[in-house]
Design a protein around this motif. Structure first.
Motif, short mmCIF file in Angstrom:
data_model
loop_
_atom_site.label_atom_id
_atom_site.label_comp_id
_atom_site.label_asym_id
_atom_site.label_seq_id
_atom_site.Cartn_x
_atom_site.Cartn_y
_atom_site.Cartn_z
N GLN A 111 0.92 -1.15 0.27
CA GLN A 111 0.08 -0.09 -0.17
C GLN A 111 0.87 1.31 0.42
OE1 GLN A 111 -3.21 -0.47 -0.69
NE2 GLN A 111 -3.14 1.84 -0.91
N ASP A 112 2.11 1.17 0.43
CA ASP A 112 3.13 2.27 0.63
C ASP A 112 3.64 2.48 -0.67
OD1 ASP A 112 2.27 3.01 3.08
OD2 ASP A 112 3.79 1.79 3.68
N SER A 113 3.69 1.49 -1.85
CA SER A 113 4.42 1.65 -3.06
C SER A 113 3.64 2.54 -4.15
CB SER A 113 4.57 0.35 -3.69
OG SER A 113 5.01 -0.72 -2.70
N THR A 114 4.47 3.16 -4.87
CA THR A 114 4.01 3.77 -5.93
C THR A 114 3.95 2.99 -7.15
OG1 THR A 114 4.91 5.88 -5.15
CG2 THR A 114 4.21 5.78 -7.40
N CYS A 115 2.91 2.57 -7.50
CA CYS A 115 2.71 1.61 -8.61
C CYS A 115 1.40 1.99 -9.44
CB CYS A 115 2.40 0.14 -8.08
SG CYS A 115 2.37 -1.24 -9.41
N VAL A 116 1.28 1.50 -10.74
CA VAL A 116 0.28 1.70 -11.56
C VAL A 116 0.14 0.73 -12.37
CG1 VAL A 116 -0.81 3.16 -13.45
CG2 VAL A 116 0.50 4.38 -11.69
N VAL A 117 -1.16 0.07 -12.72
CA VAL A 117 -1.13 -1.07 -13.85
C VAL A 117 -1.77 -0.72 -14.93
CG1 VAL A 117 -2.64 -3.29 -14.01
CG2 VAL A 117 -1.62 -2.52 -11.72
N GLY A 118 -1.32 -0.95 -16.06
CA GLY A 118 -1.79 -0.75 -17.35
C GLY A 118 -2.07 -2.07 -18.03
N VAL A 143 -3.74 -4.15 -1.95
CA VAL A 143 -3.12 -2.91 -2.44
C VAL A 143 -4.42 -2.17 -3.29
CG1 VAL A 143 -1.22 -1.87 -3.67
CG2 VAL A 143 -0.76 -4.00 -2.30
N ASN A 144 -4.43 -1.10 -2.97
CA ASN A 144 -5.49 -0.34 -4.37
C ASN A 144 -4.69 0.32 -5.26
OD1 ASN A 144 -7.71 0.76 -5.24
ND2 ASN A 144 -7.96 2.32 -3.66
N LEU A 145 -4.64 -0.23 -6.28
CA LEU A 145 -3.58 0.58 -7.45
C LEU A 145 -4.75 1.00 -8.63
CD1 LEU A 145 -1.51 -2.47 -7.94
CD2 LEU A 145 -0.81 -0.56 -6.64
N PRO A 146 -4.23 2.23 -9.13
CA PRO A 146 -4.69 2.65 -10.28
C PRO A 146 -4.69 1.60 -11.57
CG PRO A 146 -3.29 4.36 -9.31
CD PRO A 146 -3.22 3.00 -8.66
N ILE A 147 -5.71 1.49 -12.16
CA ILE A 147 -5.77 0.56 -13.36
C ILE A 147 -6.10 1.22 -14.59
CG2 ILE A 147 -6.66 -1.65 -14.34
CD1 ILE A 147 -7.07 -2.22 -11.30
N TYR A 148 -5.46 1.17 -15.75
CA TYR A 148 -5.71 1.98 -16.83
C TYR A 148 -5.92 0.86 -18.18
CZ TYR A 148 -4.78 6.17 -14.45
OH TYR A 148 -4.89 7.25 -13.41
N ALA A 158 0.79 6.52 -23.05
CA ALA A 158 1.96 6.30 -22.10
C ALA A 158 2.15 7.40 -21.13
CB ALA A 158 3.25 6.27 -22.86
N MET A 159 1.59 8.79 -21.35
CA MET A 159 1.97 9.89 -20.43
C MET A 159 0.78 9.71 -19.40
SD MET A 159 4.67 11.54 -21.18
CE MET A 159 4.18 12.80 -20.12
N LEU A 160 -0.40 9.23 -19.73
CA LEU A 160 -1.32 8.96 -18.70
C LEU A 160 -0.54 8.34 -17.40
CD1 LEU A 160 -4.11 8.88 -17.43
CD2 LEU A 160 -4.75 6.88 -18.94
N ILE A 161 -0.07 7.17 -17.84
CA ILE A 161 0.64 6.50 -16.92
C ILE A 161 1.76 7.26 -15.79
CG2 ILE A 161 2.44 4.47 -16.32
CD1 ILE A 161 -0.48 3.36 -17.10
N MET A 162 2.63 7.95 -16.84
CA MET A 162 3.54 8.87 -16.00
C MET A 162 3.05 9.87 -15.28
SD MET A 162 6.51 7.22 -16.55
CE MET A 162 7.46 8.50 -15.55
N ASN A 163 2.12 10.75 -15.69
CA ASN A 163 1.18 11.80 -15.15
C ASN A 163 0.63 11.19 -13.84
OD1 ASN A 163 1.96 13.61 -16.92
ND2 ASN A 163 0.18 13.46 -18.16
N THR A 164 0.12 9.96 -13.81
CA THR A 164 -0.51 9.20 -12.61
C THR A 164 0.61 9.01 -11.48
OG1 THR A 164 -2.28 8.42 -13.80
CG2 THR A 164 -1.78 7.43 -11.61
N ILE A 168 0.65 10.65 -7.87
CA ILE A 168 0.86 9.76 -6.65
C ILE A 168 1.79 10.64 -5.74
CG2 ILE A 168 1.10 7.52 -5.72
CD1 ILE A 168 -0.15 6.42 -8.14
N LYS A 169 2.96 10.77 -6.31
CA LYS A 169 4.25 11.13 -5.59
C LYS A 169 3.99 12.46 -4.97
CE LYS A 169 7.49 8.03 -5.49
NZ LYS A 169 7.70 7.28 -4.13
N GLU A 170 3.25 13.43 -5.52
CA GLU A 170 2.96 14.70 -5.19
C GLU A 170 2.02 14.84 -3.85
OE1 GLU A 170 1.85 17.14 -8.64
OE2 GLU A 170 3.93 17.30 -9.25
N THR A 171 1.18 13.75 -3.82
CA THR A 171 0.38 13.60 -2.79
C THR A 171 0.92 12.96 -1.60
OG1 THR A 171 -0.91 11.65 -3.51
CG2 THR A 171 -1.71 13.84 -4.31
N GLU A 172 2.10 12.55 -1.70
CA GLU A 172 2.51 11.88 -0.42
C GLU A 172 3.15 12.67 0.62
OE1 GLU A 172 5.54 8.91 -2.10
OE2 GLU A 172 4.01 7.67 -2.37
#
Length: 172
Positions: A111-118, A143-148, A158-164, A168-172
Motif C-alpha cells: 500500500q505504500d508503494s507507488t505503482c500503476v497497472v496498465g 493494495v489499491n492500485l490505479p488501473i488503466y 503512455a503519458m497517462l501512466i507517467m502523469n499518474t 501520486i508522488k506529489e500527494t505523498e
C-alpha cells in the motif's frame, strides 16, 4: 535528482514499446530474436532504458525488464532504489494476470508503494470482466492500485501512466 521507474510485466505486454514512447532520448533496446516460441519474434533479454527530463533538477530513468522469469536476475538490479513501478498486463490473458501477483510480490508492492497497472492490447475491446479480475488481484494482494487501459504505442496513453505516477508522488 534522478528517479527510477521499472516497467514490468509478462512477455509481449508492451514494456519496450511504452518506454520508446516516453523517452526523450534514443532508447537502449536489448531485444534479441527469441530462441523459443513465446508468441513473438523478438524478446527483451537485458534492460531497456529510456530517460525523461522534468527540468534542471529532476529526471526519470525508464527501465524495462525481461518478462521471462528466467531473466529475473536482471530484475534484482532494477528493483534497487525504485521510485515507482508500472505493471503491464495483456488484456484477457490469464498468464499475464498470474504474472501480476508474482511481480507484485517480487518487487515488494504494498500500500505504500507507488505503482500503476496498465492493461494493454485492449484497443477497442476493453474487457470489463478482465479489468475486474485485475482489480480483484490487486485487492487480494491488499493494495489499491490505479488501473488503466493503455495503448503502449500511443504517447498520450503512455503519458497517462507517467502523469499518474507523478500525481501520486506529489500527494505523498
Amino acid at each position: 535528482m534522478h528517479k527510477k521507474v521499472a516497467f514490468v510485466g509478462s512477455v509481449g505486454s508492451g514494456k519496450t514499446t511504452i518506454i520508446n514512447q516516453l523517452s526523450s532520448i534514443d532508447t537502449v533496446n536489448t531485444d534479441v530474436e527469441s530462441s523459443v516460441d513465446i508468441g513473438k519474434q523478438f524478446t527483451t533479454v537485458g534492460i531497456d532504458y529510456g530517460h525523461i527530463n522534468l527540468g534542471d533538477d529532476m529526471s526519470i530513468g525508464l527501465y524495462g525488464v525481461p518478462g521471462q522469469k528466467r531473466f529475473s536476475f536482471v530484475w534484482d538490479f532494477v528493483n534497487e532504489g525504485l521510485w515507482a513501478v508500472v505493471i503491464l498486463i495483456k488484456n484477457g490473458d490469464q498468464d499475464s494476470l498470474d504474472d501480476m501477483a508474482y511481480l507484485m510480490k517480487y518487487f515488494g508492492i504494498n500500500q505504500d508503494s507507488t505503482c500503476v497497472v496498465g492493461i494493454t492490447h485492449a484497443e477497442g475491446k476493453e474487457n470489463d470482466g478482465f479489468t475486474q479480475e485485475v482489480r480483484k488481484m490487486s485487492e487480494k494482494m491488499e493494495v489499491n492500485l490505479p488501473i488503466y487501459h493503455v495503448d503502449a504505442r500511443s504517447k498520450s496513453s503512455a503519458m497517462l501512466i507517467m502523469n499518474t505516477l507523478i500525481a501520486i508522488k506529489e500527494t505523498e
